[in-house]
Design an enzyme around this catalytic site. Structure first.
Site, PDB file in Angstrom:
ATOM      1  N   SER A 131      15.991  -3.647  -1.342  1.00  0.00           N
ATOM      2  CA  SER A 131      15.496  -4.769  -0.553  1.00  0.00           C
ATOM      3  C   SER A 131      16.442  -5.955  -0.459  1.00  0.00           C
ATOM      4  CB  SER A 131      14.148  -5.240  -1.103  1.00  0.00           C
ATOM      5  OG  SER A 131      14.261  -5.633  -2.459  1.00  0.00           O
ATOM      6  N   HIS A 165      10.979  -0.760   2.757  1.00  0.00           N
ATOM      7  CA  HIS A 165      11.872  -1.226   3.831  1.00  0.00           C
ATOM      8  C   HIS A 165      12.456  -0.072   4.632  1.00  0.00           C
ATOM      9  CE1 HIS A 165      11.888  -5.499   2.702  1.00  0.00           C
ATOM     10  NE2 HIS A 165      11.805  -5.059   1.463  1.00  0.00           N
ATOM     11  N   LYS A 214       5.088  -5.003   5.892  1.00  0.00           N
ATOM     12  CA  LYS A 214       6.357  -5.163   6.613  1.00  0.00           C
ATOM     13  C   LYS A 214       6.232  -4.558   8.004  1.00  0.00           C
ATOM     14  CE  LYS A 214       8.853  -5.591   2.275  1.00  0.00           C
ATOM     15  NZ  LYS A 214       7.641  -5.981   1.529  1.00  0.00           N
TER      16      LYS A 214
END
Length: 545
Positions: free
Chosen positions: A331, A359, A390
């Site tokens: 990240s 991610h 996200k």
């Protein structure tokens, strides 16, 4: 050197080593027979940088050796050497003049008594050129538990007043390519180019996602008022888990209240004291905390497959199960795990694999499925974990795996069993987000066009972007102060991105973290590159136009 002097040096080394071992034992709970001078803190003892900082601070504080760096401190022997170097000749002559103690315990007691008689140093007052970092406040020794909080508060407020720390500034508009943020330092709202969002495909603001959320909230209410096993399950949770399984190519999936709780619950449910868990040194903190909570023997390998292999080799004969845990995309660095090699090692050493796709989901792979799809290994990873906060534009976390493993987690993952899960209307928005991601591939294509555009501009200018291969572009600076200065200069020009210092990264590895999304226009990206170039020149970082 005389024989007497040699004896004195050995006694001194033994004293320092005995003290170091005692402090390590105090902070870790290891028994004396489990510790050896050559034991490495991360690889052998599973001690992360936070705990090592506590050990270092305690050890140096007992001997009145303020400060000192953790650079190069990998083993108990390394820490002992640093203690001896910082002590020099001054503090121990009184100890050496006494009769030599007969055992390690006597040595420890003698040294501690000598240290307690020496004056202590006060914490330096905060000044404009304060060179301390956030790491220095993690374990300030004091009988007052809140001493560290007061010292950090003074430090933080001074840094904030100077414009270095902008953490937690509130948004006043949706978080898109541009956003209005209330600047609490300037005392007014300001519009910024937004490069601190993980809304990678722009789904958080899509009208169809918002409509799905509104409709479900009207139909099912504000929340579930219970855990999933007792009154908290909704048909939308079941539908969401089915869609996640299809997305990830697994038999089943389970939804947690957050990505953090997914790691905590999954790792601690599957691993226990008889097992071993292998974790990358720069994995997300939720992984590291899950490893600690499990009680398993924690082996922290350096950020490379070669280091993982060495760590696995050293533990090849140990009993119990093995779990290798890794981020898919790291990240704060943006690089991607070498999944084929990692899975190959897992099979060789009879280990299971958990990949955190926080991610990666929506970013990697032909359809955005994640790390396994990126490498053509869909369905070959034992556990695929992720977050909804996200790309998928919601809140919560999930694990996709074999049906029998998911069923086990439903009854043994405490962060699932004993917690209320995401509301039904959040699940509705997530279902719509997954549908849009799968049916509108142009979002992913635009994201990668934007990533490549900004990345090429910054590389041509001479910025160090590390080994990133994702939507995360780290502008690596190293020095904390220089990084904070760069962050302040960037924000003064109207661009908002993350200034990452400890504990986000190790001290000395500070960086700006830029998140690219599909919502950015080419004009946004060019302006961002120009702002970074101008800001770098302002603070003395050499770059090209």
């Amino acid at each position: 050197m005389s024989d007497d002097q040699t004896t004195l040096d050995l006694s001194r080394d033994e004293t320092a080593l005995a003290l170091t071992l005692t402090v390590v034992q105090h902070h870790t709970g290891y028994s004396p027979e489990q510790l050896s001078p050559e034991a490495e803190f991360e690889a052998d003892l599973g001690i992360d940088s936070i705990v090592l900082l506590e050990i270092h601070s305690d050890l140096m504080g007992r001997c009145n050796c303020a400060g000192g760096s953790l650079d190069g401190i990998r083993s108990i022997r390394d820490l002992t050497r640093q203690l001896l170097e910082r002590l020099g000749a001054a503090p121990l002559p009184e100890l050496a003049a006494q009769p030599a103690p007969s055992g390690a315990a006597d040595l420890v007691d003698t040294l501690l008594n000598a240290a307690q008689d020496a004056p202590t140093e006060d914490v330096r007052p905060v000044a404009p050129q304060d060179t301390r970092t956030m790491r220095d406040f993690a374990d300030l020794p004091s009988r007052d538990l809140f001493h560290k909080a007061r010292e950090f508060s003074a430090f933080y407020q001074a840094q904030r007043t100077q414009g270095y720390y902008w953490y937690g500034m509130p948004l006043e508009t949706p978080c898109q390519n541009r956003a209005v943020i209330f600047d609490e330092v300037a005392g007014r709202p300001r519009e910024f180019l937004m490069f601190a969002s993980n809304n990678y495909l722009g789904l958080a603001n899509d009208p169809r996602v918002l409509e799905a959320i509104r409709d479900a909230a009207t139909r099912y209410g504000a929340t579930n008022t219970g855990c999933r096993l007792i009154g908290g399950s909704n048909i939308l949770h079941k539908e969401l888990e089915t869609k996640l399984s299809l997305l990830k190519g697994t038999e089943d999936s389970i939804v947690f209240p957050s990505g953090y709780s997914a790691n905590l619950g999954t790792i601690s449910a599957l691993c226990s004291q008889r097992d071993m868990v292998f974790t990358d040194a720069i994995n997300h903190m939720s992984i590291q905390d899950g490893c600690k909570l499990s009680g398993a023997s924690r082996k922290i390998y350096q950020h490379s497959i070669a280091s993982l292999e060495r760590t696995l080799e050293r533990s090849a004969d140990a009993e119990g199960g093995r779990l290798i845990v890794t981020d898919g995309v790291f990240s704060m660095h943006g690089d991607i795990v070498d999944l084929p090699r990692l899975v190959e090692l897992a099979r060789k050493y009879d280990a299971k694999v958990l990949v955190d796709d926080a991610h990666s989901t929506g970013v990697l792979g032909k359809t955005g499925s994640g790390t396994s799809e990126h490498f053509g290994m869909k369905g070959q990873v034992d556990l695929e974990l992720g977050t909804f906060s996200k790309t998928l534009a919601g809140v919560g976390g999930f694990v996709a795996a074999r049906a029998e493993v998911v069923e086990y987690l439903r009854f043994y993952a405490n962060s699932y069993v004993f917690a209320a899960t995401i509301p039904a209307h959040v699940a509705a928005g997530l279902i719509m987000s997954i549908e849009l991601m799968m049916t509108e591939p142009q979002r992913l294509a635009t994201l990668w066009r934007n990533i490549d555009h900004l990345k090429s501009r910054l590389l041509r200018a001479g910025f160090d972007l590390g080994e990133t291969q994702s939507a995360i572009l780290p502008v690596v600076i190293g020095d904390d102060r220089k990084t904070l200065e760069l962050g302040r200069a960037v924000r003064s020009r109207g661009m908002f991105c993350q200034t990452v210092v400890f504990p986000g990264v190790a001290v000395g590895d500070a960086r700006l973290r830029i998140s690219v999304t599909s919502e950015h226009t080419l004009e946004d990206l060019d302006l961002a590159a120009q702002i970074l170039i101008e800001s770098a020149k302002e603070v003395g970082i050499e770059v090209d136009d």
